[in-house]
Design an enzyme around this catalytic site. Structure first.
Site, PDB file in Angstrom:
ATOM      1  N   ILE A 239       0.828  -1.192   0.000  1.00 38.12           N
ATOM      2  CA  ILE A 239       0.000   0.000   0.000  1.00 38.12           C
ATOM      3  C   ILE A 239       0.870   1.252   0.000  1.00 38.12           C
ATOM      4  O   ILE A 239       1.954   1.262   0.569  1.00 38.12           O
ATOM      5  CB  ILE A 239      -0.933  -0.001   1.235  1.00 38.12           C
ATOM      6  CG1 ILE A 239      -1.931   1.153   1.172  1.00 38.12           C
ATOM      7  CG2 ILE A 239      -0.133   0.037   2.528  1.00 38.12           C
ATOM      8  CD1 ILE A 239      -2.997   1.079   2.243  1.00 38.12           C
TER       9      ILE A 239
ATOM     10  N   ILE B 152       4.641   4.388  -3.263  1.00 38.98           N
ATOM     11  CA  ILE B 152       5.674   3.658  -3.988  1.00 38.98           C
ATOM     12  C   ILE B 152       5.091   2.483  -4.776  1.00 38.98           C
ATOM     13  O   ILE B 152       5.344   2.359  -5.985  1.00 38.98           O
ATOM     14  CB  ILE B 152       6.808   3.221  -3.045  1.00 38.98           C
ATOM     15  CG1 ILE B 152       7.603   4.461  -2.609  1.00 38.98           C
ATOM     16  CG2 ILE B 152       7.732   2.207  -3.715  1.00 38.98           C
ATOM     17  CD1 ILE B 152       8.690   4.191  -1.586  1.00 38.98           C
TER      18      ILE B 152
ATOM     19  N   GLU C 265      -1.843  -9.429  -1.386  1.00 46.09           N
ATOM     20  CA  GLU C 265      -2.778  -9.334  -0.266  1.00 46.09           C
ATOM     21  C   GLU C 265      -3.819  -8.251  -0.490  1.00 46.09           C
ATOM     22  O   GLU C 265      -4.908  -8.306   0.062  1.00 46.09           O
ATOM     23  CB  GLU C 265      -2.022  -9.075   1.034  1.00 46.09           C
ATOM     24  CG  GLU C 265      -1.313  -7.736   1.091  1.00 46.09           C
ATOM     25  CD  GLU C 265      -0.403  -7.624   2.294  1.00 46.09           C
ATOM     26  OE1 GLU C 265       0.002  -8.668   2.827  1.00 46.09           O
ATOM     27  OE2 GLU C 265      -0.098  -6.497   2.691  1.00 46.09           O
TER      28      GLU C 265
END
Length: 454
Positions: A237, A240, A259
């Site tokens: 998350i 980047i 995920e």
């Protein structure tokens, strides 16, 4: 499809029921519908509650819980990052609620770094095992879709740890939100498995896209240079990981086993860049455990057979990850020392985040055929005043990814490949991608520590 993949595919779509009761689920549903205020009255002092993750939080129920706080003492609330109000973490509510997290967030850091809360370390894929051992669940509070014609509600945006938590809980309270998407995968709960149902129609919590700076664009471009056609992506998350997706337009047949799903993935699917044709496991499917994004992402996921959400016991298991081809994992960090030790969850001894899936995917990618694990970060922090590449970690800092696991470290100044390198080789490679204004100081420290010229 070979036999092993056939078994895995079937495991991905397991459904369960409490017993074999064939009564009309619609009648059962009506009997279980209550207001949020009525639902939380069934929670007792001393209970341990587990909430759905992030944007999937059942905020109608959690708000009612806090409003009813005078009924409780010492209720423990366990979850990852909250995107709701998190008022149970406020000092004035310490008598009523105690927070335990597996990943600190902006709204919970003060509580867990004080007497009002605590932090439970552990790899993301192992978290659900605690609900049957050290952290038994009294009540799972979950947001789901409205039931389909067979009486199954979808977990919608968060399956990760909450489905195993609900399966282990003594009581399940759901917010059946008609704006929650119906997603597929190992992603369903039947009306018969629910104790109380609160019907709502409210907009979902949205996470707006991050603003990507020039530094992050440079990091993303460096990361993307390591991604080959046919790779299977895991992206964490933040700015980047999002920046990496900007540089994939010329790639072909990428896959996703991650995920998390974000808005950026939608564009790559629509452009035909992510096809999943060469994953080797669940070809063609976007496999994830939760989603965070805007309405665009949620609409894309709704009733979309390409999207398969499953618990983290499956998605984040390194042995499962490794069955995908050319897995490239991209995660971020706070600090890296000369030997390659990675800190991604604390500033000194202060817990500010969590392990998340970083180590799960670093290890899974390492075991994957042609896989690569990347830790990416800007070279500095605190407005450019502090180098993230350091000779020694800060006192009390928790090592998230060990130097034995780490492979690529990337900053805006380049790529350091550490796997198979000596300590001194690692230090030199890391200094070469540090911010130029800190390199002389780092070289001096290198020569002091290792008693050799840089």
């Amino acid at each position: 499809m070979d036999r092993q993949n056939f078994v895995n595919f079937n495991n991905l779509f397991k459904l369960s029921r409490k017993g074999d009761n064939q009564m009309d689920w619609k009648q059962e549903y009506k009997k279980k519908v209550v207001t949020a205020e009525e639902a939380v009255k069934h929670i007792k002092s001393g209970d341990r509650l587990v909430f759905s993750h992030a944007v999937a939080e059942a905020t109608t129920i959690t708000d009612a819980l806090v409003a009813n706080k005078e009924q409780y003492e010492n209720v423990e609330i366990d979850h990852y990052i909250p995107m709701g109000k998190a008022e149970y973490c406020l000092p004035e509510n310490a008598k009523h609620f105690r927070h335990n997290t597996f990943c600190a967030g902006p709204k919970t850091r003060d509580a867990i770094n004080s007497s009002r809360g605590d932090y439970t370390p552990g790899f993301f894929y192992e978290t659900p095992t605690y609900f049957k051992t050290t952290l038994p669940v009294d009540v799972a509070i979950v947001q789901v879709s409205r039931p389909d014609k067979h009486g199954y509600c979808s977990y919608g945006l968060s399956v990760d740890y909450i489905k195993p938590a609900a399966e282990a809980a003594k009581m399940v309270i759901v917010e059946a939100n008609d704006q929650c998407p119906r997603t597929f995968g190992d992603c369903f709960i039947h009306v018969s498995e629910i104790d109380y149902i609160v019907e709502t129609s409210r907009p979902l919590i949205e996470l707006q896209p991050t603003v990507i700076t020039d530094v992050e664009r440079a990091i993303g471009e460096n990361c993307a240079s390591l991604i080959e056609d046919g790779s299977t992506l895991q992206l964490g998350i933040g700015a980047i990981p999002d920046s990496v997706l900007l540089f994939l337009d010329r790639k072909k047949d990428l896959g996703l086993h991650s995920e998390m799903l974000s808005d950026s993935v939608v564009g790559l699917v629509e452009k035909g860049i992510i096809t999943g044709k060469k994953k080797g496991l669940h070809d063609g499917l976007l496999v994830a455990s939760f989603a965070m994004g805007t309405r665009r992402l949620y609409d894309f996921m709704d009733d979309n057979p390409l999207v398969s959400l499953c618990p983290i016991t499956y998605v984040n298991d390194p042995r499962v990850i490794a069955q995908n081809n050319k897995v490239v994992s991209v995660n971020s960090c706070i600090q890296v020392d000369f030997s390659g030790q990675v800190v991604a969850e604390s500033v000194g001894s202060k817990q500010i985040s969590g392990v998340g899936g970083q180590v799960d995917f670093v290890r899974g990618a390492t075991m994957s055929p042609g896989g690569k694990s990347i830790i990416a970060c800007s070279s500095t922090t605190n407005g450019g005043k502090i180098s993230k590449i350091v000779p020694l970690l800060d006192y009390g800092a928790a090592v998230t990814t060990s130097r034995n696991d780490v492979n690529y470290i990337i900053t805006e100044y380049g790529i350091a490949q550490l796997k198979g390198k000596t300590i001194k080789q690692r230090a030199r490679a890391l200094i070469n991608i540090a911010h130029p204004k800190f390199r002389d100081e780092l070289i001096q420290k290198f020569e002091e520590i290792y008693a050799t010229k840089f």
